[in-house]
Design an enzyme around this catalytic site. Structure first.
Site, short mmCIF file in Angstrom:
data_model
loop_
_atom_site.label_atom_id
_atom_site.label_comp_id
_atom_site.label_asym_id
_atom_site.label_seq_id
_atom_site.Cartn_x
_atom_site.Cartn_y
_atom_site.Cartn_z
N HIS A 38 -6.54 -2.39 -5.23
CA HIS A 38 -6.32 -1.02 -5.07
C HIS A 38 -5.54 -0.35 -6.43
O HIS A 38 -5.64 0.78 -6.79
CB HIS A 38 -5.30 -0.83 -3.85
CG HIS A 38 -6.22 -0.76 -2.69
ND1 HIS A 38 -6.56 0.47 -2.07
CD2 HIS A 38 -6.82 -1.64 -1.98
CE1 HIS A 38 -7.18 0.22 -0.78
NE2 HIS A 38 -7.48 -0.98 -0.81
N HIS A 45 0.82 -1.05 0.01
CA HIS A 45 0.00 -0.07 0.15
C HIS A 45 0.79 1.25 0.15
O HIS A 45 0.91 2.29 0.81
CB HIS A 45 -1.14 -0.18 1.16
CG HIS A 45 -2.07 -0.85 1.02
ND1 HIS A 45 -3.22 -0.72 0.25
CD2 HIS A 45 -2.14 -2.11 1.49
CE1 HIS A 45 -3.98 -1.52 0.30
NE2 HIS A 45 -3.60 -2.55 1.02
#
Length: 654
Positions: free
Chosen positions: A129, A22
């Protein structure tokens, strides 16, 4: 364990495994902005220190679909610093690389590029994502891949059928088949597995000599009837599954007793939500593979910010206070202060002797105030810890137990807040909330034209990627298609129209046609945005997505905002309110024991098949999902290899 010099020989693959980094999460936060970058650097340093053969990433390298320039620049800088160099690569790739790396104009592994000097190759699938979007189907990972720093694999271009072709590697006598599947919407992939539309290809020759490693990025825990991928869907010839997307660190391999393969879940390397699963100690894995044997050593990450979470149920403190006690709010606040202080003291004790760990921890206290208690001012409470915690704005989270559903007989005045009320919505996705909403509502407020899946996807595009016209275009597209269907059928009476609309809607549920319609509507929305010359606003998930955006000037922005609001409300209105205007059979000789420590995990030992002539053939045989193959890992307890460093705990002869 044997010495490293004995353990790491010319036949042993050393693979560093990490998932859900992330990169760029909360990068604008003054305290936590560098957390993801620091942890990526620690991971790459670890790879270089251990002299691994390659790095395997299980998706979500980036937190956002459109990472910032700073995020991309930092990622490229660190990959160039730690993955380029003169160290020789000691393994070969035997498979057709044009099939393995089909998203780039340079369809070969980066270390074989004559213009690059790669010392540690990195292989990665994409996550949810940083998933591919747009007409070209590109993602941020493709930018890094085109620069030659990462090998992006596991991208399926078809929404109707998936064929997973492995990257075949060989180092000495060890043959490794690396399978990968990038993130796909769980409901769609679930349906494809059920319909046997997922095929994993295997070499035609010497199938029993390959160690099969599969990397996937999907829901592992069940979030709904089809909103996850059961482990039983995966083929039973697999030896080890690296499961991305789930953030809880469960890196010690666990055995699936039905399919008889092992699953490792490395978890995220940065806490992106303040939920219990993120509070576990973060690790990465150092996987060693020799022949058909493997060993997983888990390595703790020292740069990860500490996170402590506790639950407090006020009704359990009847001996101290009740809702009728004088100044009960002050006493509740004092109790919460003591709990937070206790967690801060624990964090300070655990941080001693670890200079790489950030000074300020993440603290979350979830307070259940059901039973007549009142919440106090959390902003004033958080000011007491503003210099001691990394998340002063959300230290306290008040929640109540779920209340019983009420009958909604009045379809005009529906209390949507009550229908959507849950104990906590942390970690839920937008499409989950939409599905949850329609599961909770009565029949008279259900969608009659759109499907819940389509509505959820449109709202997800609206929220996550700022596609302002996604909802409106989906409604318009479905309305036009339904009108054409009714005209073709020649339906005229009102009752027949309602029945035909319902029949037409139900016939498309969970089908490829539904997926194509959603994709077409989203593409229309993107085309309208490009016609207007607007660029999408970078929107993250979780906390980043909820940050307020600066108000625009002029009537155009106001009109657009009004249109968005109107579109969402129309989609949730009942039909009478909506305007008609378009808007495995393997046997194991022994059961393995896996030790849970921060040092290493004992060897999982398998019997090596009889030696066969080495073959570099990259031809494959198809094996559909849930096949009844009898091949795979077979464990042995014989004592004929006394010096084998991959040998498990000693057992008596049989």
């Amino acid at each position: 364990m044997s010495s490293e010099s004995t353990l790491d020989d010319e036949d042993t693959f050393k693979i560093l495994i990490a998932t859900d980094i992330h990169l760029g999460y909360l990068e604008k936060d003054a305290i936590r902005g560098n957390d993801s970058f620091n942890t990526l650097e620690e991971i790459l340093k670890c790879a270089k220190t251990n002299q691994v053969d390659f790095i395997l990433l299980g998706g979500d390298l980036f937190h956002e679909n459109k990472p910032s320039r700073r995020c991309l620049h930092t990622c490229i800088t660190m990959l160039r610093r730690y993955c380029m160099g003169d160290k020789p690569i000691n393994f070969n790739i035997l498979s057709d690389q044009k099939v393995n790396f089909n998203t780039t104009h340079f369809p070969w592994v980066n270390y074989q590029d004559e213009n690059l000097n790669i010392s540690i190759p990195a292989f990665s699938i994409h996550g949810n994502h940083d998933d591919p979007t747009g007409a070209e189907g590109l993602c941020a990972l493709d930018l890094i891949s085109a620069s030659g720093l990462v090998n992006h694999f596991g991208h399926s271009h078809s929404v109707e059928k998936i064929e997973i072709s492995p990257i075949l590697m060989q180092k000495g006598i060890t043959k490794l088949a690396l399978f990968g599947l990038g993130s796909i919407p769980d409901e769609r992939l679930y349906r494809m597995f059920v319909n046997k539309q997922v095929t994993m290809l295997r070499p035609k020759e010497d199938q029993d000599e390959w160690f099969n490693l599969f990397t996937i990025h999907q829901n592992r825990s069940k979030h709904g009837p089809t909103n996850y991928i059961p482990e039983q869907f995966l083929d039973d010839f697999i030896d080890l599954v690296v499961w991305g997307h789930e953030h809880e660190c469960l890196i010690a391999p666990t055995r699936n007793e039905q399919q008889l393969f092992y699953v490792t879940q490395p978890g995220s390397s940065v806490a992106t939500s303040l939920s219990p699963g993120e509070a576990a100690k973060k690790h990465i894995g150092l996987l060693r593979v020799k022949g058909r044997k493997m060993n997983m050593q888990k390595i703790p990450l020292n740069t990860v910010r500490q996170f402590f979470i506790q639950d407090v149920v006020l009704a359990d403190y009847q001996d101290i206070f009740t809702p009728d006690t004088p100044q009960v709010t002050k006493k509740v606040e004092d109790l919460c202060y003591a709990k937070v202080t206790e967690m801060l003291e624990q964090a300070e004790r655990e941080r001693l002797g670890c200079p790489l760990t950030p000074e300020k921890p993440l603290i979350r206290l979830r307070v259940d105030y059901s039973g007549g208690f009142e919440a106090f001012n959390t902003s004033r409470f958080s000011q007491k810890f503003v210099d001691r915690v990394a998340n002063p704005k959300d230290v306290i989270h008040f929640l109540r137990r779920r209340e019983q559903k009420e009958d909604n007989k009045d379809e005009v005045n529906v209390d949507y807040g009550k229908l959507l009320k849950t104990t906590a919505v942390e970690g839920l996705r937008v499409e989950d909330l939409v599905k949850q909403y329609f599961e909770a509502t009565e029949q008279n407020v259900q969608l009659s034209l759109l499907t819940e899946h389509g509505m959820g996807k449109a709202i997800q595009e609206f929220v996550d990627k700022d596609e302002k016209d996604a909802i409106e275009e989906l409604i318009t597209y479905q309305l036009e298609k339904t009108q054409r269907h009714l005209q073709a059928r020649g339906v005229t009476t009102e009752q027949d129209i309602d029945l035909e609309i319902q029949r037409f809607r139900d016939s498309k549920k969970n089908t490829t046609e539904e997926e194509n319609e959603i994709k077409e509507a989203i593409n229309r929305a993107k085309a309208h945005r490009l016609e207007r010359g607007e660029m999408p606003v970078d929107m993250g998930r979780g906390a980043a997505a909820s940050e307020p955006k600066p108000a625009g000037r002029g009537r155009a922005q106001k009109s657009s905002a009004a249109t968005q609001s109107r579109s969402i409300m129309q989609a949730f209105q009942s039909p009478s309110q909506r305007s008609s205007r378009p808007g495995a059979n393997k046997s194991y000789a022994d059961e393995m024991t896996i030790e849970d420590s921060d040092e290493d995990i004992p060897v999982m030992k398998t019997t090596r098949p009889p030696p066969r002539p080495a073959s570099s053939s990259s031809s494959f045989t198809k094996l559909s999902s849930q096949s009844q193959s009898t091949k795979g890992v077979a464990f042995d307890d014989s004592d004929d290899e006394e010096d084998d460093p991959f040998k498990g705990p000693s057992r008596s002869r049989r």
